[in-house]
Structures are given as C-alpha cells and as structure tokens.
Design an enzyme around this catalytic site. Structure first.
Site, PDB file in Angstrom:
ATOM      1  N   SER A   1      -3.349  -8.970   3.792  1.00  0.00           N
ATOM      2  CA  SER A   1      -3.514  -9.006   5.281  1.00  0.00           C
ATOM      3  C   SER A   1      -3.690 -10.274   5.741  1.00  0.00           C
ATOM      4  CB  SER A   1      -4.734  -7.932   5.753  1.00  0.00           C
ATOM      5  OG  SER A   1      -4.335  -6.804   5.164  1.00  0.00           O
TER       6      SER A   1
ATOM      7  N   ARG B   1      -2.483  -7.515  -7.746  1.00  0.00           N
ATOM      8  CA  ARG B   1      -1.528  -8.354  -7.251  1.00  0.00           C
ATOM      9  C   ARG B   1      -1.259  -9.653  -8.110  1.00  0.00           C
ATOM     10  NH1 ARG B   1      -3.433  -8.435  -1.280  1.00  0.00           N
ATOM     11  NH2 ARG B   1      -5.123  -8.961  -2.286  1.00  0.00           N
TER      12      ARG B   1
ATOM     13  N   LYS C   1     -19.034  -4.814   9.730  1.00  0.00           N
ATOM     14  CA  LYS C   1     -18.324  -6.087   9.308  1.00  0.00           C
ATOM     15  C   LYS C   1     -17.819  -7.029  10.451  1.00  0.00           C
ATOM     16  CE  LYS C   1     -14.932  -7.437   5.755  1.00  0.00           C
ATOM     17  NZ  LYS C   1     -13.984  -7.121   5.111  1.00  0.00           N
TER      18      LYS C   1
ATOM     19  N   HIS D   1       0.548  -1.364  -0.004  1.00  0.00           N
ATOM     20  CA  HIS D   1      -0.187  -0.098  -0.058  1.00  0.00           C
ATOM     21  C   HIS D   1       1.014   1.240  -0.053  1.00  0.00           C
ATOM     22  CE1 HIS D   1      -2.973  -3.028   2.238  1.00  0.00           C
ATOM     23  NE2 HIS D   1      -3.420  -2.640   0.784  1.00  0.00           N
TER      24      HIS D   1
END
Length: 177
Positions: free
Chosen positions: A139, A101, A44, A20
């Site tokens: 992550s 990616r 969430k 990032h």
C-alpha cells in the site's frame, strides 16, 4: 480438494491490492468460504482509508477479480483488538491464510505464527507467495508512486483502477486541506 470449511485472510487492507485478490482466489481452492478480515484500529494514525471505505474497495476489487460464482463464498468482516487465532476459533475458522512477499514479511509473519500457535494450536496457518509481479506491491509503495508524474501507470499494475482513483482522491483532499 477442500479441507477447511472456513478460512480467514486478515490484514489492514489500507487499501486492498491485486495481490490480496490473488490470495483470496488461492484460499478458495482449499476452503469452502473465505473471510476477508479487516484488522481495524480506529485510533491508528496514518491510515489512508476509514473502515467503510476499505469495505467498499474490497467489494469493488472482488467484483473485478473474482468470478461471480465465488462471490457467495466470500465475506468481509472486521476484527478489533482480538488475537487472530482466537477470532478464528470463535467464528469457526480452521485456517489462516497469509501472504508472503519477501523475507521481511517472513520475519514478521513468523512471530505472528508463534503467537497464534500459543493462542489456538488447532488453527492451521498457510503461507502463499504471490507471483513476482505482485510481490513488489505494498500500500505504501502504491501511494508513493502516485506522487510522481507517470506513477499511476505503474501503480495500476499492483492496484485496481478503482483503488488507485480512491487513493488519488485522498491525496488531493489532503493537499487541498
């Protein structure tokens, strides 16, 4: 050569990775300012970090990875329940910067691109591919590595020490509850 006054780089950033930070650096080459926009959904389930924690970690990584002279060109913002292109239009951005990616990212991003083009056709999207040593990072992968002995050394190739420390604290809090 800057074409855009304001670019937006949006994601959940749960947490912010080296990839990032690489994207921010690239975005600063084509825009005067870059807004790191946290797409946050308080409802969430399964998120590791709350909103304030995400903001703090982004700030820490920016301090480590981005030259101080560029700090004034970066903002951290939050968007909830708004189509990204409409948020961009509303806040004066003309560019969305997205990282790719792999082919899975491409498929996902392609659908988002179509929605954003319908919502605000004047907002441009650029896709950037980070160097291969950063494309493995997600992550989920970083969190997973920390569950193994020796995983921290590998995780730190993808995420800053401050981020890895924060994830380990979360893992330990969860384990002790």
């Amino acid at each position: 050569m800057m074409h855009h006054k304001r670019a937006i780089m949006a994601g959940s950033y749960d947490p912010f990775q080296r990839g990032h930070a690489w994207l921010v650096t690239q975005a600063l080459k084509i825009a005067e300012t870059v807004a790191i926009v946290i797409s946050y959904n308080a409802d969430k389930k399964g998120s590791t970090f709350g909103l304030e924690e995400r903001k703090q970690l982004i700030g820490m990584v920016i301090n480590c990875d981005i030259p101080v002279k560029d700090h004034s060109r970066i903002t951290v913002e939050v968007v909830q329940d708004e189509i990204l292109a409409l948020y961009a239009r509303r806040t004066g951005a003309t560019l969305l910067v997205r990282g790719l990616r792999n082919d899975l990212d491409f498929r996902y991003e392609h659908d988002i691109l179509d929605i954003n083009r319908i919502a605000a056709p004047e907002i441009e999207t650029v896709f950037m591919m980070p160097p291969s040593e950063l494309t493995l990072a997600s992550s989920t992968m970083v969190k997973g590595l920390l569950k193994f002995n020796g995983g921290r050394l590998i995780a730190e190739r993808f995420a800053h020490t401050c981020v890895v420390d924060a994830i380990e604290r979360k893992i330990n809090e969860t384990a002790s509850n």
